[in-house]
Design a protein around this motif. Structure first.
Motif, PDB file in Angstrom:
ATOM      1  N   ILE A  74       0.863  -1.193   0.000  1.00  0.00           N
ATOM      2  CA  ILE A  74       0.000   0.000   0.000  1.00  0.00           C
ATOM      3  C   ILE A  74       0.891   1.231   0.000  1.00  0.00           C
ATOM      4  CG2 ILE A  74      -1.663   1.324   1.348  1.00  0.00           C
ATOM      5  CD1 ILE A  74      -2.896  -1.316   2.202  1.00  0.00           C
ATOM      6  N   ARG A  75       0.769   2.037  -1.049  1.00  0.00           N
ATOM      7  CA  ARG A  75       1.651   3.200  -1.207  1.00  0.00           C
ATOM      8  C   ARG A  75       0.879   4.493  -1.454  1.00  0.00           C
ATOM      9  NH1 ARG A  75       6.112   2.113  -5.516  1.00  0.00           N
ATOM     10  NH2 ARG A  75       7.096   3.827  -4.349  1.00  0.00           N
ATOM     11  N   SER A  76      -0.445   4.430  -1.593  1.00  0.00           N
ATOM     12  CA  SER A  76      -1.222   5.635  -1.870  1.00  0.00           C
ATOM     13  C   SER A  76      -2.579   5.555  -1.178  1.00  0.00           C
ATOM     14  CB  SER A  76      -1.429   5.801  -3.379  1.00  0.00           C
ATOM     15  OG  SER A  76      -2.249   4.756  -3.872  1.00  0.00           O
ATOM     16  N   PHE A  77      -3.209   6.692  -1.008  1.00  0.00           N
ATOM     17  CA  PHE A  77      -4.526   6.720  -0.369  1.00  0.00           C
ATOM     18  C   PHE A  77      -5.586   6.083  -1.260  1.00  0.00           C
ATOM     19  CE2 PHE A  77      -2.483   9.787   2.420  1.00  0.00           C
ATOM     20  CZ  PHE A  77      -3.050   9.463   3.647  1.00  0.00           C
ATOM     21  N   SER A  78      -5.385   6.125  -2.570  1.00  0.00           N
ATOM     22  CA  SER A  78      -6.371   5.500  -3.458  1.00  0.00           C
ATOM     23  C   SER A  78      -6.437   3.994  -3.237  1.00  0.00           C
ATOM     24  CB  SER A  78      -6.042   5.808  -4.922  1.00  0.00           C
ATOM     25  OG  SER A  78      -4.791   5.265  -5.282  1.00  0.00           O
ATOM     26  N   GLN A  79      -5.347   3.392  -2.814  1.00  0.00           N
ATOM     27  CA  GLN A  79      -5.342   1.947  -2.574  1.00  0.00           C
ATOM     28  C   GLN A  79      -6.177   1.550  -1.360  1.00  0.00           C
ATOM     29  OE1 GLN A  79      -0.867   1.774  -2.960  1.00  0.00           O
ATOM     30  NE2 GLN A  79      -1.366  -0.215  -3.842  1.00  0.00           N
ATOM     31  N   LEU A  80      -6.479   2.500  -0.495  1.00  0.00           N
ATOM     32  CA  LEU A  80      -7.338   2.191   0.643  1.00  0.00           C
ATOM     33  C   LEU A  80      -8.738   1.785   0.183  1.00  0.00           C
ATOM     34  CD1 LEU A  80      -6.388   5.044   3.162  1.00  0.00           C
ATOM     35  CD2 LEU A  80      -5.393   2.746   2.947  1.00  0.00           C
ATOM     36  N   ASP A  81      -9.115   2.212  -1.023  1.00  0.00           N
ATOM     37  CA  ASP A  81     -10.437   1.845  -1.556  1.00  0.00           C
ATOM     38  C   ASP A  81     -10.547   0.351  -1.836  1.00  0.00           C
ATOM     39  OD1 ASP A  81     -11.250   4.508  -1.515  1.00  0.00           O
ATOM     40  OD2 ASP A  81     -10.419   4.894  -3.513  1.00  0.00           O
ATOM     41  N   LEU A  82      -9.407  -0.337  -1.916  1.00  0.00           N
ATOM     42  CA  LEU A  82      -9.413  -1.770  -2.188  1.00  0.00           C
ATOM     43  C   LEU A  82      -9.633  -2.610  -0.935  1.00  0.00           C
ATOM     44  CD1 LEU A  82      -6.341  -1.900  -4.634  1.00  0.00           C
ATOM     45  CD2 LEU A  82      -8.782  -1.702  -5.215  1.00  0.00           C
ATOM     46  N   LEU A  83      -9.585  -1.975   0.230  1.00  0.00           N
ATOM     47  CA  LEU A  83      -9.761  -2.708   1.481  1.00  0.00           C
ATOM     48  C   LEU A  83     -11.227  -3.070   1.687  1.00  0.00           C
ATOM     49  CD1 LEU A  83      -7.423  -0.619   3.821  1.00  0.00           C
ATOM     50  CD2 LEU A  83      -6.898  -2.791   2.685  1.00  0.00           C
ATOM     51  N   ASP A  84     -11.453  -4.203   2.340  1.00  0.00           N
ATOM     52  CA  ASP A  84     -12.805  -4.673   2.648  1.00  0.00           C
ATOM     53  C   ASP A  84     -13.316  -3.927   3.879  1.00  0.00           C
ATOM     54  OD1 ASP A  84     -15.097  -6.015   3.400  1.00  0.00           O
ATOM     55  OD2 ASP A  84     -14.240  -8.016   3.184  1.00  0.00           O
ATOM     56  N   ARG A 123     -13.835   6.007   4.429  1.00  0.00           N
ATOM     57  CA  ARG A 123     -14.061   4.904   3.483  1.00  0.00           C
ATOM     58  C   ARG A 123     -14.950   3.811   4.059  1.00  0.00           C
ATOM     59  NH1 ARG A 123      -9.727   7.599   1.878  1.00  0.00           N
ATOM     60  NH2 ARG A 123      -9.025   7.451  -0.296  1.00  0.00           N
ATOM     61  N   GLY A 124     -15.498   4.056   5.229  1.00  0.00           N
ATOM     62  CA  GLY A 124     -16.446   3.119   5.817  1.00  0.00           C
ATOM     63  C   GLY A 124     -15.826   1.895   6.463  1.00  0.00           C
ATOM     64  N   ILE A 125     -14.515   1.929   6.705  1.00  0.00           N
ATOM     65  CA  ILE A 125     -13.862   0.793   7.366  1.00  0.00           C
ATOM     66  C   ILE A 125     -14.144   0.897   8.864  1.00  0.00           C
ATOM     67  CG2 ILE A 125     -11.648  -0.345   7.804  1.00  0.00           C
ATOM     68  CD1 ILE A 125     -10.729   0.750   5.092  1.00  0.00           C
ATOM     69  N   ARG A 126     -14.942  -0.031   9.355  1.00  0.00           N
ATOM     70  CA  ARG A 126     -15.513   0.096  10.698  1.00  0.00           C
ATOM     71  C   ARG A 126     -14.655  -0.528  11.794  1.00  0.00           C
ATOM     72  NH1 ARG A 126     -19.456  -1.493   7.206  1.00  0.00           N
ATOM     73  NH2 ARG A 126     -19.354  -3.665   7.899  1.00  0.00           N
ATOM     74  N   ASP A 127     -13.763  -1.442  11.425  1.00  0.00           N
ATOM     75  CA  ASP A 127     -13.000  -2.176  12.439  1.00  0.00           C
ATOM     76  C   ASP A 127     -11.522  -1.798  12.337  1.00  0.00           C
ATOM     77  OD1 ASP A 127     -12.475  -3.905  14.483  1.00  0.00           O
ATOM     78  OD2 ASP A 127     -12.829  -5.752  13.339  1.00  0.00           O
ATOM     79  N   VAL A 128     -11.199  -0.587  12.827  1.00  0.00           N
ATOM     80  CA  VAL A 128      -9.836  -0.063  12.742  1.00  0.00           C
ATOM     81  C   VAL A 128      -9.178  -0.162  14.111  1.00  0.00           C
ATOM     82  CG1 VAL A 128      -8.410   1.946  12.237  1.00  0.00           C
ATOM     83  CG2 VAL A 128     -10.457   1.494  10.864  1.00  0.00           C
ATOM     84  N   HIS A 129      -7.982  -0.718  14.135  1.00  0.00           N
ATOM     85  CA  HIS A 129      -7.243  -0.917  15.381  1.00  0.00           C
ATOM     86  C   HIS A 129      -5.953  -0.096  15.327  1.00  0.00           C
ATOM     87  CE1 HIS A 129      -9.805  -4.287  16.769  1.00  0.00           C
ATOM     88  NE2 HIS A 129     -10.014  -4.405  15.461  1.00  0.00           N
ATOM     89  N   ALA A 130      -5.907   0.941  16.145  1.00  0.00           N
ATOM     90  CA  ALA A 130      -4.745   1.829  16.199  1.00  0.00           C
ATOM     91  C   ALA A 130      -3.773   1.300  17.255  1.00  0.00           C
ATOM     92  CB  ALA A 130      -5.186   3.247  16.539  1.00  0.00           C
ATOM     93  N   VAL A 131      -2.541   1.017  16.826  1.00  0.00           N
ATOM     94  CA  VAL A 131      -1.544   0.402  17.709  1.00  0.00           C
ATOM     95  C   VAL A 131      -0.537   1.454  18.156  1.00  0.00           C
ATOM     96  CG1 VAL A 131       0.190  -1.395  17.950  1.00  0.00           C
ATOM     97  CG2 VAL A 131      -1.802  -1.769  16.491  1.00  0.00           C
ATOM     98  N   SER A 132      -0.438   1.627  19.456  1.00  0.00           N
ATOM     99  CA  SER A 132       0.572   2.512  20.035  1.00  0.00           C
ATOM    100  C   SER A 132       1.518   1.656  20.873  1.00  0.00           C
ATOM    101  CB  SER A 132      -0.091   3.580  20.912  1.00  0.00           C
ATOM    102  OG  SER A 132       0.880   4.307  21.625  1.00  0.00           O
ATOM    103  N   VAL A 133       2.769   1.558  20.437  1.00  0.00           N
ATOM    104  CA  VAL A 133       3.754   0.751  21.161  1.00  0.00           C
ATOM    105  C   VAL A 133       4.509   1.666  22.118  1.00  0.00           C
ATOM    106  CG1 VAL A 133       5.738  -0.778  20.939  1.00  0.00           C
ATOM    107  CG2 VAL A 133       3.929  -0.824  19.210  1.00  0.00           C
ATOM    108  N   ASP A 134       4.332   1.444  23.406  1.00  0.00           N
ATOM    109  CA  ASP A 134       4.931   2.299  24.422  1.00  0.00           C
ATOM    110  C   ASP A 134       6.377   1.878  24.656  1.00  0.00           C
ATOM    111  OD1 ASP A 134       5.654   3.852  26.551  1.00  0.00           O
ATOM    112  OD2 ASP A 134       4.164   3.061  27.957  1.00  0.00           O
TER     113      ASP A 134
END
Length: 403
Positions: free
Chosen positions: A6-16, A41-52
């Motif tokens: 994944i190298r561009s924001f347009s490729q995010l449209d390919l995600l389920d 883009r309607g992706i409802r299950d996003v997990h943001a990872v913060s490594v302390d």
């Protein structure tokens, strides 16, 4: 066949939209903007990872931003692992970029990538995203680590081919109800080993005055008087300060404070990008300054000169492989075996006298040292041994002949 990166924001449209996505999250402008784009883009299950690993940004702030943008925040405490499995290796490897500055974010990226891959595996995530851009070495380090870890889903940064203007990111986030630090003057990266700054007002190597308030660990106090400090190593690991045993996380924190009070550990230097162009980076690393110098002194007390010369050549191979995103690669791992073998024989202590702006050794000790403490006595013994080795031994007298 592996999926394309994944190298561009347009490729995010390919995600389920119905499947989980893992994205690295620092709480800064770029990572927050990515959460916004995923939500749009309607992706409802996003997990943001913060490594302390001891960074500056607060968990509370990150949680607030992630929640506002519809992501679930995962804060993973990896401070001890970072110190014990990454920083400790860098100390033994004398990991300094071309003799200019100790490496820092180089050490954190493989740990962060592994944490993201492990979480993605538990969640069944379809992709692992990050937000490094073309002018950041983090791009190849994260991508390289993700590749060598064998992650089989799409991964990468949409900023690689789709840079977004800083003002536009601020405007779109503000319109979404997320008010970030508009006045932030530089891009920063921090952990328990280093505070690092680049870009913004530090873009131009020919004119880069660093505001004093940017530093936190290395400010000399008016009442700072000279003092002594002893660092002890056992089998290549820093284990005590002034004879007091400490875990590596605590030892680094104490040296950041005590060495930083004398203004030690400020670095500036140019570091190369993928195609050879170079960018300016500023670092604040008091503990690193003292630990790396201490290690070399103890190593010199314990190992032969030829062995250290060979190790110095391998150190830069180690640094190069880590810098280029090949921490999990076979060449870095092979050089690590040599360095570990040297570390197993590196035990001792260094006592420093600290004063504003500098530090001088006052004692170097080792349990099985190669150094001399009495040159004249050694000379006398060496000469006596050499003389004894060259003194002819009289032949035994012939036995009398009986008639």
């Amino acid at each position: 066949m592996a999926p394309p990166p994944i190298r561009s924001f347009s490729q995010l449209d390919l995600l389920d939209p119905a499947r989980p996505v893992v994205t690295l999250f620092s709480g800064g402008l770029d990572s927050s903007y990515l959460l916004l784009k995923l939500r749009e883009r309607g992706i409802r299950d996003v997990h943001a990872v913060s490594v302390d690993i001891g960074e500056d940004e607060s968990t509370g702030y990150k949680r607030q931003v992630a929640q506002a943008l519809g992501a679930e925040l995962h804060v993973l405490d990896k401070r001890e692992e970072f110190a014990d499995r990454y920083v400790a290796k860098a100390i033994a490897a004398q990991a300094v970029y071309l003799g200019i500055h100790p490496v820092s974010s180089t050490l954190s990226r493989p740990l962060i990538a592994r944490a993201a891959v492990e979480l993605a595996g538990r969640l069944g995530a379809q992709a692992v995203l990050h937000t490094a851009n073309r002018s950041q070495n983090t791009l190849r380090r994260l991508n390289g680590a993700l590749e060598l870890l064998g992650y089989d889903g799409p991964y990468g940064s949409p900023y690689d081919l789709s840079p977004v203007d800083r003002d536009r990111k601020h405007e779109e986030l503000a319109a979404a109800g997320v008010d970030l630090l508009v006045g932030r003057l530089v891009s920063g990266d921090s952990n328990l080993w280093c505070r690092e700054f680049e870009s913004g007002i530090l873009d131009d190597p020919e004119d880069h005055a660093v505001p004093e308030e940017m530093y936190r660990w290395s400010t000399v106090r008016a009442d700072t008087a000279p003092s002594r400090l002893t660092v002890t190593f056992e089998a290549g690991l820093p284990v005590a300060v002034d004879g007091r045993p400490l875990p590596l996380t605590g030892l680094i924190a104490e040296l950041n404070e005590r060495a930083g009070a004398y203004g030690l550990g400020r670095y500036s230097g140019l570091e190369h990008l993928d195609h050879g162009e170079k960018v300016l980076e500023i670092r604040e690393m008091p503990a690193a300054s003292l630990l790396l110098r201490s290690y070399r002194h103890v190593e010199s007390a314990c190992l032969g000169a030829e062995l250290i010369r060979e190790k110095q050549q391998l150190e830069q191979i180690w640094v190069r492989e880590a810098l280029e995103g090949r921490w999990f690669g076979e060449l870095r791992l092979a050089t690590q075996h040599f360095i570990d073998a040297c570390a197993a024989r590196t035990s001792g202590a260094v006592t420093w006298e600290l004063r504003p702006g500098g530090a001088e050794t006052r004692a170097i000790t080792a349990p099985r040292p190669r150094y001399l403490r009495d040159r004249e006595g050694w000379e006398a013994r060496a000469i006596a041994l050499e003389a004894a080795a060259h003194t002819p031994v009289p032949a035994p007298a012939a036995a009398p002949v009986l008639v």
